[in-house]
Scaffold this motif. Sequence first.
Motif, PDB file in Angstrom:
ATOM      1  N   SER A  94       0.880  -1.172   0.000  1.00 55.89           N
ATOM      2  CA  SER A  94       0.000   0.000   0.000  1.00 55.89           C
ATOM      3  C   SER A  94       0.910   1.213   0.000  1.00 55.89           C
ATOM      4  O   SER A  94       2.113   1.103   0.254  1.00 55.89           O
ATOM      5  N   GLU A  95       0.358   2.366  -0.275  1.00 53.28           N
ATOM      6  CA  GLU A  95       1.195   3.555  -0.407  1.00 53.28           C
ATOM      7  C   GLU A  95       1.846   3.905   0.924  1.00 53.28           C
ATOM      8  O   GLU A  95       1.153   4.116   1.925  1.00 53.28           O
ATOM      9  N   PRO A  96       3.172   3.973   0.986  1.00 48.93           N
ATOM     10  CA  PRO A  96       3.850   4.298   2.253  1.00 48.93           C
ATOM     11  C   PRO A  96       3.553   5.737   2.664  1.00 48.93           C
ATOM     12  O   PRO A  96       3.517   6.638   1.818  1.00 48.93           O
ATOM     13  N   PRO A  97       3.303   5.975   3.949  1.00 43.80           N
ATOM     14  CA  PRO A  97       3.132   7.358   4.397  1.00 43.80           C
ATOM     15  C   PRO A  97       4.433   8.135   4.230  1.00 43.80           C
ATOM     16  O   PRO A  97       5.526   7.554   4.247  1.00 43.80           O
ATOM     17  N   LEU A  98       4.308   9.443   4.091  1.00 38.29           N
ATOM     18  CA  LEU A  98       5.489  10.272   3.844  1.00 38.29           C
ATOM     19  C   LEU A  98       6.520  10.156   4.954  1.00 38.29           C
ATOM     20  O   LEU A  98       7.720  10.192   4.713  1.00 38.29           O
ATOM     21  N   GLU A  99       6.032  10.009   6.203  1.00 44.32           N
ATOM     22  CA  GLU A  99       6.974   9.938   7.314  1.00 44.32           C
ATOM     23  C   GLU A  99       7.797   8.659   7.301  1.00 44.32           C
ATOM     24  O   GLU A  99       8.792   8.543   8.017  1.00 44.32           O
ATOM     25  N   GLU A 100       7.391   7.678   6.483  1.00 46.13           N
ATOM     26  CA  GLU A 100       8.163   6.440   6.389  1.00 46.13           C
ATOM     27  C   GLU A 100       8.852   6.313   5.035  1.00 46.13           C
ATOM     28  O   GLU A 100       9.332   5.236   4.676  1.00 46.13           O
ATOM     29  N   ALA A 101       8.923   7.408   4.276  1.00 45.31           N
ATOM     30  CA  ALA A 101       9.624   7.363   2.998  1.00 45.31           C
ATOM     31  C   ALA A 101      11.107   7.114   3.216  1.00 45.31           C
ATOM     32  O   ALA A 101      11.764   6.430   2.434  1.00 45.31           O
ATOM     33  N   SER A 102      11.640   7.679   4.288  1.00 49.73           N
ATOM     34  CA  SER A 102      13.037   7.445   4.644  1.00 49.73           C
ATOM     35  C   SER A 102      13.110   6.279   5.613  1.00 49.73           C
ATOM     36  O   SER A 102      12.280   6.173   6.513  1.00 49.73           O
ATOM     37  N   PRO A 103      14.082   5.363   5.469  1.00 49.64           N
ATOM     38  CA  PRO A 103      14.145   4.199   6.361  1.00 49.64           C
ATOM     39  C   PRO A 103      14.227   4.613   7.811  1.00 49.64           C
ATOM     40  O   PRO A 103      14.880   5.598   8.159  1.00 49.64           O
ATOM     41  N   GLY A 104      13.570   3.884   8.651  1.00 52.48           N
ATOM     42  CA  GLY A 104      13.582   4.188  10.078  1.00 52.48           C
ATOM     43  C   GLY A 104      12.758   3.170  10.822  1.00 52.48           C
ATOM     44  O   GLY A 104      13.268   2.220  11.385  1.00 52.48           O
ATOM     45  N   ARG A 105      11.441   3.354  10.757  1.00 51.70           N
ATOM     46  CA  ARG A 105      10.554   2.482  11.513  1.00 51.70           C
ATOM     47  C   ARG A 105      10.523   1.086  10.904  1.00 51.70           C
ATOM     48  O   ARG A 105      10.297   0.924   9.716  1.00 51.70           O
ATOM     49  N   PHE A 106      10.795   0.066  11.698  1.00 53.99           N
ATOM     50  CA  PHE A 106      10.555  -1.313  11.274  1.00 53.99           C
ATOM     51  C   PHE A 106      10.097  -2.109  12.483  1.00 53.99           C
ATOM     52  O   PHE A 106      10.700  -2.001  13.550  1.00 53.99           O
ATOM     53  N   PRO A 107       9.031  -2.879  12.374  1.00 57.56           N
ATOM     54  CA  PRO A 107       8.318  -3.150  11.132  1.00 57.56           C
ATOM     55  C   PRO A 107       7.570  -1.925  10.630  1.00 57.56           C
ATOM     56  O   PRO A 107       7.170  -1.069  11.405  1.00 57.56           O
ATOM     57  N   THR A 108       7.391  -1.857   9.324  1.00 57.95           N
ATOM     58  CA  THR A 108       6.703  -0.734   8.719  1.00 57.95           C
ATOM     59  C   THR A 108       5.215  -0.802   9.022  1.00 57.95           C
ATOM     60  O   THR A 108       4.671  -1.859   9.342  1.00 57.95           O
ATOM     61  N   SER A 109       4.553   0.332   8.892  1.00 48.31           N
ATOM     62  CA  SER A 109       3.103   0.365   9.105  1.00 48.31           C
ATOM     63  C   SER A 109       2.341  -0.159   7.904  1.00 48.31           C
ATOM     64  O   SER A 109       1.132  -0.357   7.976  1.00 48.31           O
ATOM     65  N   PHE A 110       3.034  -0.381   6.796  1.00 51.18           N
ATOM     66  CA  PHE A 110       2.412  -0.887   5.578  1.00 51.18           C
ATOM     67  C   PHE A 110       3.059  -2.226   5.224  1.00 51.18           C
ATOM     68  O   PHE A 110       4.178  -2.540   5.651  1.00 51.18           O
ATOM     69  N   GLY A 111       2.353  -3.031   4.438  1.00 50.35           N
ATOM     70  CA  GLY A 111       2.926  -4.286   3.992  1.00 50.35           C
ATOM     71  C   GLY A 111       4.148  -4.040   3.136  1.00 50.35           C
ATOM     72  O   GLY A 111       4.126  -3.193   2.238  1.00 50.35           O
ATOM     73  N   ALA A 112       5.250  -4.782   3.384  1.00 47.60           N
ATOM     74  CA  ALA A 112       6.498  -4.479   2.701  1.00 47.60           C
ATOM     75  C   ALA A 112       7.287  -5.754   2.418  1.00 47.60           C
ATOM     76  O   ALA A 112       7.394  -6.639   3.265  1.00 47.60           O
ATOM     77  N   VAL A 113       7.839  -5.813   1.210  1.00 50.03           N
ATOM     78  CA  VAL A 113       8.833  -6.817   0.815  1.00 50.03           C
ATOM     79  C   VAL A 113      10.131  -6.052   0.613  1.00 50.03           C
ATOM     80  O   VAL A 113      10.188  -5.130  -0.215  1.00 50.03           O
ATOM     81  N   ALA A 114      11.173  -6.394   1.365  1.00 48.03           N
ATOM     82  CA  ALA A 114      12.399  -5.599   1.361  1.00 48.03           C
ATOM     83  C   ALA A 114      13.606  -6.486   1.057  1.00 48.03           C
ATOM     84  O   ALA A 114      14.180  -7.091   1.960  1.00 48.03           O
ATOM     85  N   PRO A 115      14.024  -6.575  -0.208  1.00 47.30           N
ATOM     86  CA  PRO A 115      15.217  -7.355  -0.525  1.00 47.30           C
ATOM     87  C   PRO A 115      16.503  -6.690  -0.058  1.00 47.30           C
ATOM     88  O   PRO A 115      17.518  -7.356   0.126  1.00 47.30           O
ATOM     89  N   PHE A 116      16.485  -5.372   0.142  1.00 45.84           N
ATOM     90  CA  PHE A 116      17.659  -4.664   0.662  1.00 45.84           C
ATOM     91  C   PHE A 116      17.179  -3.304   1.162  1.00 45.84           C
ATOM     92  O   PHE A 116      17.232  -2.305   0.460  1.00 45.84           O
ATOM     93  N   LEU A 117      16.649  -3.289   2.400  1.00 43.98           N
ATOM     94  CA  LEU A 117      16.094  -2.066   2.968  1.00 43.98           C
ATOM     95  C   LEU A 117      17.232  -1.212   3.509  1.00 43.98           C
ATOM     96  O   LEU A 117      17.908  -1.576   4.473  1.00 43.98           O
TER      97      LEU A 117
END
Length: 1337
Positions: A94-117
Amino acid sequence: MLSPRDLKRKRGKMSAWTRVVLVLSLALLLPAVPGGCLSRQELFPFGPEQGDQELEAGDDSISPALELRLKIHFYDKYDVSSVYITTNGIIAMSEPPLEEASPGRFPTSFGAVAPFLADLDTTNGGKVYYREDSSPAVVQLAAECVQKGFPEVSFQPKSVVVVTWDSMAPYQGSERDPTQEGKRNTFQAVLASSESSSYAIFLYPEDGLQFYTTHSKKDENQISAVVAFSQGLVGFLWKSDGAYNIFASDRESIENLVKNSNAGRQGVWVFEIGSPSTASGVVPADGSLGSDGGEYEDEEDEDYDLVSVSERSLGLEDVSTTIDPYDVPRRGDEDTYELLNPISPRHAKTERPPLEEPIVVDQYPDPSTRETKSLLYPAEGFPQQHPQVIDVDEVEETGIVFRYNTDSRQTCANNRYQCSIHAQCTDYPTGFCCRCVAGYTGNGRQCVAEGSPQRVNGKVRGRIFVGNSQTPIVFENTDLHSYVVMNHGRSYTAISTIPESLGYSLVPLAPVGGIIGWMFAVEQEGFKNGFSITGGEFTRQAEVTFVGYPDKLVIKQKFNGIDEHGHLTITTELDGHVPEIPFGSTVQIEPYTELYHYANSVITSSSTREYKVTEPAQDGISSTKTYTYQWRQTITFQECTHEQQSLPPTQQLSVDSVFVLYNTDEKILRYALSNSIGPIGDGSPDSSQNPCYTGTHGCDTNAACRPGPGSQFVCECSIGFRGDGQICYDIDECSEQPTVCGSNAICNNHPGTFRCECIEGYQFSDEGVCVAVIDDRPINYCATGLHNCDIPQRAQCVYTGGSSYHCSCLPGFLGDGHACQDVDECQQNRCHPDAFCYNSPGSFVCQCKPGYQGNGFQCVPGEVEKTRCQRQREHILGAMGVTDPRRPRPVGQFVPECDEHGHYVPMQCHHSSGYCWCVDRDGNEIDGTRTGPGMRPPCLSTVAPPIHPGPSVPPAVIPLPPGTHLLFAQTGKIERLPLEGNNMKKTEAKALLHVPDKVIIALAFDCVDKVVYWTDISEPAIGRASLYGGEPTTIIKQDLGSPEGLALDHLGRNIFWTDSHLDRIEVAKLDGSQRRVLFETDLVNPRGIITDSVRGNLYWTDWNRESPKIETSYMDGTNRRILVKDDLGLPNGLTFDTYSSLLCWVDAGTNRVECMNPSHPGQRKILEGPQYPFAVTSYGKNLYYTDWKTNSVVAVDLAISKETDSFHPHKQTRLYGITTAFSQCPQGHNYCTVNNGGCTHLCLATPGSRSWRGMVPQASLQLSILTRNPKPRAPPSYKCPQLVVPLPHCFCTPGCFLLSQGCDLAVQMGLAFLPNQWDSNPNWTNSPGNESLCDSC
């Protein structure tokens, strides 16, 4: 050495999680398999020629939605129809919120597949390509990859999403790391989907990963990349983190992504991400690591013991002790996932951990979160955890036995923060446990003082169908407050703002609050209540089935332990159906018992309960019916398994004196219960037992009852209190031990304890002492105000990153930004030829010439319509035959004065008699303002000056630099004047906020949130703005006349204001809500107002010309009285100094500044001679007041009673309100400081340790309800009281009744509680000390 398959045979039902750890960890740590690494040419085809879309270049970019032809399955979802691609190595569901555009919060508030976060950057090269592809060649390639990882699965995808991050650079921030220059990463993620499942394929080509960390924008550190999956937030009404899986998060495991595999080909990794097997977690492949696809079943390697290697890869100690207690699901696992015993008592809280170090969680996780690692890293970073060496001792049929390395075993020494500060830690061979010290109770992780009252706060959300209704009643963010008298086992719970259509139907559900009673039930000897077992950290799910009613109600509650205020926190969700109970019915629940069964971190109970419903009388007849519901609940928590538990397997909770009520006026549900926990029996504890067990002792609410032989007992004050146990007083540790907090710290006393806070510029070290903050981060000179640009009226500062900025002149000025000169627009012929041009700084004004009308840019022949003041003036002069307004006025005739814009001058005078008075914008005299000859009333103009066309300064706050400042109002703006010590730094004075369309009068400052508040009499309105910058907002604009005074209680979080037009004083929360009128009688011209937050007092001036006065009251409006009434002229502003306890005011009639201590009747004259003082504030030894005659801010030294300095703003117009913007709040607290004092609405403090009052009270403290016109609702023989007396006395229910008949009758009527006489002993009023309580209740 045994192979993984042999280990599975030997162990039998090895947990799914163990299999994940063994296979995945082995893959990440074994040497590279033969066959060579994956080449770049072996990636899935990508690039524009393949039809790829390209992500916009830059840092933290997010693509538009990629709409999919075939939906993706992800965790337990089967309908992901679009994905979003980010620069930072994420495919988002789903569309990531702007505050999570930069890496930081994990787990993310949105569903995410991260091959290299990681924080990646394509500003200077690098591309991100993405597409959905259904071509046969690509689909077949994906099927082959999945088949190698999951050979037992027949999977044929119909569509794949291919995302390629090609030659990505790391974000490096302002301080570039030379070791990362020129390094680039290339990797690929493929999501393959069929109609029933989805898989993820990660590909890492040879030399594709050249860096493993990136720069953090928030903490300026290098943080490790992460390979992970996140389900995002889950929950219908209240959200929480869903499942997430972290597969690589340190340098070693990231490096091995290229060299190893879980799918038989180096650099290729396959995961099952969406199917019935992934509802609780992503499933990694466990395919071969050999180049030919065969497993390493027969190969032995002395250097890599299978189990120890797998443990080292994740930095774990023991598969059975340090991993997630809940198994990760594996394909084919049909059994219930086994619960593994944790080693550490650390609980995985929902709050984000601090950023210092990785935190071991998973030892006590939320069962809904199935993680694939035992470390949850800080939100802004994922630091590497050093591997720990674990040796395998032997492998037996019963399982795997480990020999621990003493350096890596979980011990008290390396887990000192996991126990409560009131607990001791004990090491065991397999780990450590926490245990509360003497005088405290709990489970060791959470401890509270024995016998001390407890408060529970939280939120309730619900979606409930009532009766046969097909439409649910939905409510969110509803407050729950509970107060517990621990030594009596009594809990009082209130849930506010429940709709009337639902309220009565929820009354029978006392167990919603009953869980709190179980937590703090009186413990029989050898038995434990819920808090002793869980420490207030657990989840509870209950089902209520109403007999004869088809549907049920589900209750989900999560207790999160003790917060920073010392209160337990809870979230509650109600979902389902309840039978309808008619409006106005009463519900009675008989005492009941309930059996609690305990086994391995799980507590279950079930019972059947009856309740009686008495419906409102019809035709004089009321009916009573008995109903039944069945109750089942499961409580899950985490216990420490390293010490032997002595908890009985079954305990009985006995609940007596159940009181339930729904109040329609306040829309509040109330539950009150008396609870005890003990052995299985017939009911309540035998009255012959020790009073400590039966709750019949007379100990203070802040005391513990210590049982002795037989019926003997001793009352002992709780820790932090002193007394004989019957009466306990709070110990003020800050006064008795002035150095208890050490240097550079402030000590704040609280009931039963104290709190240390570091002063500004200091922070707590690991040793608990305050040390100076070392901040080497880049400085934003624009935000801090430390730049060298010209003043904000002429220039703006533009931040350009790092510590860089540039200055530019505002429109209407010319220069280099450091020095800007005004442009004379009148020389440019900007106005109409038939208009005059008037230049002003940064702007200009055009005004049509006489005989023309228009806006100055366009003028046409004609006269401008005259104002009411001009017409009235001309009429009077014309009637007297005076045609030339410059001629002297006739004697004895009043002629109104108009300003240059035609508006009434706010002060009008009769020049023959010498009398002056104030008028409103229509010219009407304001009552109580007329003064005699020689005195001018302090009148305020309610008309804002006109805004002329041309450039203007934007209405936004210019951030305030560090330090203490004076803030003062000057019509349409607020200025700041820095203080250095007590000296005004006049050369650094600047505008803080421009609002040219307003007339700002009063100012108040919130030192907690750094927000300035003001009153505006032009609209009228009350507004506020953050001093950190931003746009101003209006919080109150309805039902205001002329708000002229403003005060703020920073402890209780309320504002107070005076309104001289409506003649009243009001109060509201800081956001303008919960507004109440405190006074609307005996006020004529109220103006200045100030609070004494610590003592709970309110002071204000009334410059009524008939009888000027200064009054005071408690903040709740009680104890109103006149403080000063003699020798006053025109008392305007006033201020209260917390440190000296001096109340000071300025008087424009007597031309004096005066001060007094409100506790003493005498006044002390400070200064004679101010010309026309309006407002005043204090700081240190000085007072600072604004003067209308001199248009200046004047400093007065209180020690020598002398004016020492003055400041004249650049703009010479009238100055109004002034306040001090403290760099830190004054010390002190009141009983509204913490959690709003337990009140659900307004909390208004009063003097005295416990003599405080709140709006819509809880049963915990002395409260009162403020209403403008209270209407008696009680029978004639009763009196509606203003007080709800403090526990442990009588708690009157809302609507307040009784007085003359005593509280015992009230209890019988169901109108009051008697916490110390719970069984309504008819002789209770004859008990010593109780006689006066009836008068209060």
